[in-house]
Design a protein around this motif. Structure first.
Motif, PDB file in Angstrom:
ATOM      1  N   LEU A 166      56.917  38.259  33.125  1.00 21.12           N
ATOM      2  CA  LEU A 166      55.817  38.809  33.912  1.00 21.12           C
ATOM      3  C   LEU A 166      55.946  40.321  33.953  1.00 21.12           C
ATOM      4  CD1 LEU A 166      53.458  38.039  36.052  1.00 21.12           C
ATOM      5  CD2 LEU A 166      55.117  39.012  37.649  1.00 21.12           C
ATOM      6  N   VAL A 167      54.822  40.989  33.773  1.00 18.57           N
ATOM      7  CA  VAL A 167      54.760  42.437  33.930  1.00 18.57           C
ATOM      8  C   VAL A 167      53.647  42.752  34.914  1.00 18.57           C
ATOM      9  CG1 VAL A 167      54.208  44.633  32.798  1.00 18.57           C
ATOM     10  CG2 VAL A 167      55.662  42.964  31.632  1.00 18.57           C
ATOM     11  N   LEU A 168      53.922  43.649  35.840  1.00 21.32           N
ATOM     12  CA  LEU A 168      52.906  44.166  36.742  1.00 21.32           C
ATOM     13  C   LEU A 168      52.763  45.657  36.494  1.00 21.32           C
ATOM     14  CD1 LEU A 168      54.046  42.549  40.129  1.00 21.32           C
ATOM     15  CD2 LEU A 168      52.334  41.660  38.520  1.00 21.32           C
ATOM     16  N   ILE A 169      51.536  46.096  36.288  1.00 20.75           N
ATOM     17  CA  ILE A 169      51.257  47.530  36.328  1.00 20.75           C
ATOM     18  C   ILE A 169      50.880  47.790  37.777  1.00 20.75           C
ATOM     19  CG2 ILE A 169      49.870  49.454  35.488  1.00 20.75           C
ATOM     20  CD1 ILE A 169      49.396  47.856  32.906  1.00 20.75           C
ATOM     21  N   MET A 181      43.352  41.735  36.657  1.00 24.98           N
ATOM     22  CA  MET A 181      43.478  42.816  37.626  1.00 24.98           C
ATOM     23  C   MET A 181      43.153  42.219  38.987  1.00 24.98           C
ATOM     24  SD  MET A 181      41.576  46.502  38.045  1.00 24.98           S
ATOM     25  CE  MET A 181      42.296  47.209  36.581  1.00 24.98           C
ATOM     26  N   ILE A 182      44.060  42.445  39.938  1.00 24.70           N
ATOM     27  CA  ILE A 182      43.856  41.900  41.277  1.00 24.70           C
ATOM     28  C   ILE A 182      44.271  42.909  42.335  1.00 24.70           C
ATOM     29  CG2 ILE A 182      44.201  39.504  40.547  1.00 24.70           C
ATOM     30  CD1 ILE A 182      46.976  39.669  41.881  1.00 24.70           C
ATOM     31  N   ARG A 183      43.808  42.663  43.527  1.00 24.65           N
ATOM     32  CA  ARG A 183      44.287  43.380  44.710  1.00 24.65           C
ATOM     33  C   ARG A 183      45.211  42.403  45.422  1.00 24.65           C
ATOM     34  NH1 ARG A 183      42.284  48.107  47.667  1.00 24.65           N
ATOM     35  NH2 ARG A 183      43.923  48.428  49.196  1.00 24.65           N
ATOM     36  N   GLU A 208      48.495  48.555  48.167  1.00 28.21           N
ATOM     37  CA  GLU A 208      47.614  49.699  48.430  1.00 28.21           C
ATOM     38  C   GLU A 208      46.458  49.841  47.444  1.00 28.21           C
ATOM     39  OE1 GLU A 208      49.747  53.451  46.143  1.00 28.21           O
ATOM     40  OE2 GLU A 208      50.343  53.025  48.193  1.00 28.21           O
ATOM     41  N   GLY A 209      46.521  49.134  46.341  1.00 24.06           N
ATOM     42  CA  GLY A 209      45.461  49.236  45.334  1.00 24.06           C
ATOM     43  C   GLY A 209      45.575  48.111  44.334  1.00 24.06           C
ATOM     44  N   ASN A 210      44.758  48.179  43.310  1.00 23.25           N
ATOM     45  CA  ASN A 210      44.760  47.139  42.284  1.00 23.25           C
ATOM     46  C   ASN A 210      46.060  47.132  41.483  1.00 23.25           C
ATOM     47  OD1 ASN A 210      42.211  46.150  42.871  1.00 23.25           O
ATOM     48  ND2 ASN A 210      41.205  47.574  41.492  1.00 23.25           N
TER      49      ASN A 210
END
Length: 139
Positions: free
Chosen positions: A6-9, A38-40, A68-70
């Motif tokens: 899993l990678v999260l930007i 893309m999620i919040r 705090e953001g997407n």
């Protein structure tokens, strides 16, 4: 070994418009992005994701940062994907990260470090199920 990770930007990477540049790092190493969204994120998912840090003093700051953001969440697959992705991301602190890594090139501070990647097979499986529950159930 063929692996999934899993990678999260994280929100700072999204806000700084680095999504495409970051994804290119993985694709240039012949890794496959098999799922992407893309999620919040809400508090619940981030708290479950970072459960191992629950009792640490920085936990609430970490939750606030990730909500705090997407966020762009990805499942990345390939040979030795877990270690390769972590090498591509670079050390958490951009001052010590290899200059050719994501954090070395784009990182500004240690706490807001652009990306997350699973650190082992067990965490990769747990994190993928958390962020992509339908993908896991389709197997």
């Amino acid at each position: 070994m063929f692996e999934k990770t899993l990678v999260l930007i994280k929100p700072d990477g999204v806000k700084r418009k680095l999504i495409g540049k970051i994804i290119t790092f993985y694709e240039d190493k012949n890794l496959i992005i098999s799922s992407l969204k893309m999620i919040r994120a809400n508090d619940k998912i981030v708290e479950q994701h970072y459960v191992e840090h629950k009792d640490k003093p920085f936990f609430s700051d970490l939750i606030n940062y990730l909500t705090e953001g997407n966020i762009v969440a990805m499942v990345i697959e390939g040979e030795n994907a877990i270690n390769l992705v972590r090498k591509i991301n670079g050390a958490t602190d951009p001052l010590t990260a290899d200059m050719g890594s994501i954090r070395g090139m784009f990182g500004i501070e240690k706490q807001r470090n652009l990306v997350h990647a699973s650190d082992n097979i067990d965490n990769a499986e747990r994190e993928i199920k958390l962020w992509f529950p339908k993908v896991e159930n389709e197997k």
